[in-house]
Each structure stands twice: as C-alpha cells, then as structure tokens.
Design an enzyme around this catalytic site. Structure first.
Site, short mmCIF file in Angstrom:
data_model
loop_
_atom_site.label_atom_id
_atom_site.label_comp_id
_atom_site.label_asym_id
_atom_site.label_seq_id
_atom_site.Cartn_x
_atom_site.Cartn_y
_atom_site.Cartn_z
N THR A 83 1.54 10.13 3.85
CA THR A 83 0.22 11.08 3.27
C THR A 83 -1.04 10.88 3.82
O THR A 83 -1.67 11.46 3.56
CB THR A 83 0.47 10.80 1.72
OG1 THR A 83 0.58 9.48 1.76
CG2 THR A 83 1.36 11.43 0.86
N LYS B 99 -10.70 -1.45 -1.87
CA LYS B 99 -10.53 -1.98 -0.73
C LYS B 99 -11.73 -1.91 0.32
O LYS B 99 -12.32 -0.78 0.49
CB LYS B 99 -9.27 -1.86 0.19
CG LYS B 99 -8.29 -1.78 -0.66
CD LYS B 99 -6.91 -1.05 0.15
CE LYS B 99 -5.86 -1.20 -1.00
NZ LYS B 99 -4.63 -0.28 -0.29
N LYS C 12 -9.35 5.21 6.02
CA LYS C 12 -8.07 4.57 5.57
C LYS C 12 -8.13 3.49 4.43
O LYS C 12 -8.76 2.62 4.79
CB LYS C 12 -6.96 4.37 6.76
CG LYS C 12 -6.31 5.30 7.46
CD LYS C 12 -5.45 5.01 8.84
CE LYS C 12 -4.83 6.07 9.20
NZ LYS C 12 -4.14 5.62 10.41
N GLU D 241 0.37 -3.09 4.67
CA GLU D 241 -1.13 -2.13 4.83
C GLU D 241 -0.92 -1.55 6.12
O GLU D 241 -0.68 -1.95 7.16
CB GLU D 241 -2.07 -3.05 4.88
CG GLU D 241 -2.85 -3.22 3.53
CD GLU D 241 -3.26 -1.93 3.01
OE1 GLU D 241 -3.53 -1.03 3.84
OE2 GLU D 241 -3.85 -1.58 1.79
N ASP D 242 -1.39 -0.44 6.08
CA ASP D 242 -1.74 0.43 7.30
C ASP D 242 -3.13 0.63 7.78
O ASP D 242 -3.71 1.17 8.37
CB ASP D 242 -1.11 1.96 7.37
CG ASP D 242 -1.83 2.78 6.25
OD1 ASP D 242 -1.98 2.45 5.41
OD2 ASP D 242 -2.07 4.06 6.81
N ASP E 121 0.90 -1.08 0.04
CA ASP E 121 0.10 0.02 0.02
C ASP E 121 0.94 1.17 0.06
O ASP E 121 2.04 1.20 0.37
CB ASP E 121 -0.84 0.07 1.38
CG ASP E 121 -1.65 1.29 1.37
OD1 ASP E 121 -2.24 1.57 0.44
OD2 ASP E 121 -1.66 1.66 2.52
N LEU E 122 0.49 2.34 -0.21
CA LEU E 122 1.18 3.59 -0.46
C LEU E 122 1.04 4.56 0.76
O LEU E 122 1.92 4.79 1.61
CB LEU E 122 0.95 4.39 -1.76
CG LEU E 122 1.77 5.51 -1.93
CD1 LEU E 122 3.16 5.30 -2.03
CD2 LEU E 122 1.16 6.27 -3.04
N ASP E 123 -0.12 5.06 0.87
CA ASP E 123 -0.41 6.27 1.99
C ASP E 123 -0.38 5.81 3.21
O ASP E 123 -1.14 4.65 3.58
CB ASP E 123 -1.78 6.66 1.72
CG ASP E 123 -1.84 7.56 0.40
OD1 ASP E 123 -1.03 8.31 0.01
OD2 ASP E 123 -2.78 7.16 -0.32
N SER F 148 -2.72 0.20 -4.30
CA SER F 148 -3.01 1.63 -3.50
C SER F 148 -4.39 1.86 -4.07
O SER F 148 -4.79 1.61 -5.29
CB SER F 148 -2.11 2.78 -3.85
OG SER F 148 -2.61 4.09 -3.35
N ALA F 149 -5.20 2.49 -3.40
CA ALA F 149 -6.71 2.92 -3.68
C ALA F 149 -6.55 4.16 -4.16
O ALA F 149 -7.52 4.65 -4.89
CB ALA F 149 -7.55 3.00 -2.33
C1 BG6 Z 1 -5.98 5.68 -0.19
C2 BG6 Z 1 -5.96 6.47 1.20
O1 BG6 Z 1 -4.72 5.33 -0.25
O2 BG6 Z 1 -6.39 6.44 -1.12
C3 BG6 Z 1 -7.46 7.18 1.48
O3 BG6 Z 1 -5.68 5.54 2.38
C4 BG6 Z 1 -7.59 7.76 0.04
O4 BG6 Z 1 -7.44 8.02 2.67
C5 BG6 Z 1 -7.72 6.94 -1.06
O5 BG6 Z 1 -9.12 8.43 0.19
C6 BG6 Z 1 -8.01 7.54 -2.49
O6 BG6 Z 1 -7.17 8.36 -2.66
P1 BG6 Z 1 -7.11 9.32 -3.91
O7 BG6 Z 1 -5.93 10.11 -3.83
O8 BG6 Z 1 -7.41 8.69 -5.20
O9 BG6 Z 1 -8.29 10.58 -3.49
MG MG Z 2 -2.61 3.22 3.41
#
Ligand code: BG6
Ligand code: MG
Length: 214
Positions: free
Chosen positions: A16, A144, A44, A168-169, A8-10, A113-114
C-alpha cells in the site's frame, strides 16, 4: 532475547506504500508541484498531517487551515479509492505466511503503523486475529520517528523494548525503533534504511533465523 515482533504495515506487510505515494502525488500536483521517488522516502512512515506539511513546504504553496484540512480529507479519499479492492493477494511476498509462522511459534505480534486506516487494511487482508496488539495512527500522539508507536506496542504485549524486533520499510520507522531501544529489520535498501538487517521482502527470511540472529 526476542519475544515479540512489531510490524509496520504499509510497505512491510502489504503493497500500500505505492497507494499513499500516488495519492500524495495527486495532492502535490493540485498544489502546482511534484515530488520525486527519493523525496517519497522522506514521506514513508510519516503520519497524514506531517506528510502534508512536507508537501506544502516542497511545493511552496500558500495553504490556509481550512484548505489544509480539506487536502488531508481529499488525500484520504483518493487513498481509500485505491485500496477499495484490496485483498489477501495484495500482501507482499511471503508476508502472511511469515506472520502465521511467527504466530504458531508463540512469538508475540503487534502492529506499529502510522496509518489511521491500518485496522481496515488488516481486515481486508484477513489477518487481524494474528495480532496481539494493534497500535496505529489513531492511538498515538507523536508520529514516527518518535518511538511512541513501538513503545506502546511493546507495552501492550507486556514486553521490554530489548525483547522486541521491529520490521520497517521507512527511514522514519527505523529511527523510531532505534529511539525505542529496539533492534530492526529493514525491508528495502540497507544504505537508505540503516536498520540492523535488511531484506527485499519478509518472505526472504524466517522467524527462526531472526531469533538466532538477534
Ligand atoms: C504510513 C505510511 O504507514 O501511514 C504513510 O507509510 C502514510 O505514507 C501514513 O501517510 C498515514 O496514513 P493514513 O492512512 O493515516 O493517512
Ligand atoms: Mg511503511
């Protein structure tokens, strides 16, 4: 045997998650509400549309389709402002080093990542070339905790789910890994995340240790 790491990224590679939290909080306040850090755990890993649905539900605000669209764009603009100065120093402790070690050991690496902003964030960190596959919010239909993002990641690397380890966080992300049939490393509290193994940051462990553990 584990042959690939899916990240996962964020909140795992880069700090972030706090920017998403701040931007969503602004949206919430604009709608006349607010949410707690505990509620934020439920946001998250959740994609943009599903996050806004939750916030609208929590604030009990009346939001029509046009406003819903505008709020998503507003949140993203606030998020983009917050990440505009992002650089390699914003990576979480030990994360870039861990990725480089993983890469040099020949373990395959994918992003799961989402976030639709993920490719841009990877670029700012200067680590895009370490990834054999990048699956983000632009490449999946189901967010997710649906396992799609990780199944696509494994598939792109040419691996079976049982050969992948997810980092993952988020509660939603750990659930997605489990539903994909993959082992997971949680970055955060064991009680909250319920992953197979937990650390406060990736830098607290090594690829070698994880290969022997799983
Ligand atoms: C996830 C974050 O990685 O991405 C969420 O944990 C975030 O908080 C989601 O809403 C979607 O991100 P984005 O940049 O497409 O709005
Ligand atoms: Mg995350």
């Amino acid at each position: 045997m584990i042959k690939g790491f899916l990240f996962d990224l964020d909140g795992v590679i880069v700090d972030t998650a706090v920017f998403h939290f701040r931007a969503w909080r602004k949206v919430s306040r604009k709608l006349g509400g607010d949410f707690t850090e505990a509620q934020n755990e439920q946001l998250k890993g959740i994609n943009r549309v599903d996050s806004l649905k939750k916030i609208v539900e929590w604030t009990k605000a009346e939001v029509d389709d046009l406003q819903f669209q505008a709020l998503q764009e507003q949140k993203n603009q606030w998020y983009l402002d917050l990440v505009s100065g992002l650089g390699p120093n914003d990576a979480l402790p030990g994360a870039i080093n861990f990725l480089r070690q993983t890469h040099s050991k020949g373990i395959l690496i994918a992003l799961g990542s989402a976030s639709k902003n993920a490719p841009m964030v990877l670029k700012k960190l200067g680590i895009t070339e370490l990834f054999g596959a990048i699956i983000d919010g632009n490449n999946v239909i189901n967010g997710k905790p649906h396992p799609e993002v990780f199944l696509k990641g494994a598939n792109s690397l040419g691996l079976k789910p049982s050969e992948c380890l997810v980092f993952e966080d988020s509660i939603a992300g750990v659930k997605a890994a489990k539903q994909a049939g993959m082992a997971s490393v949680g970055i955060g509290e064991a009680e909250t995340l319920q992953a197979d193994l937990h650390f406060n940051s990736i830098g607290e462990t090594t690829p070698e240790y994880l290969l022997t553990h799983f």
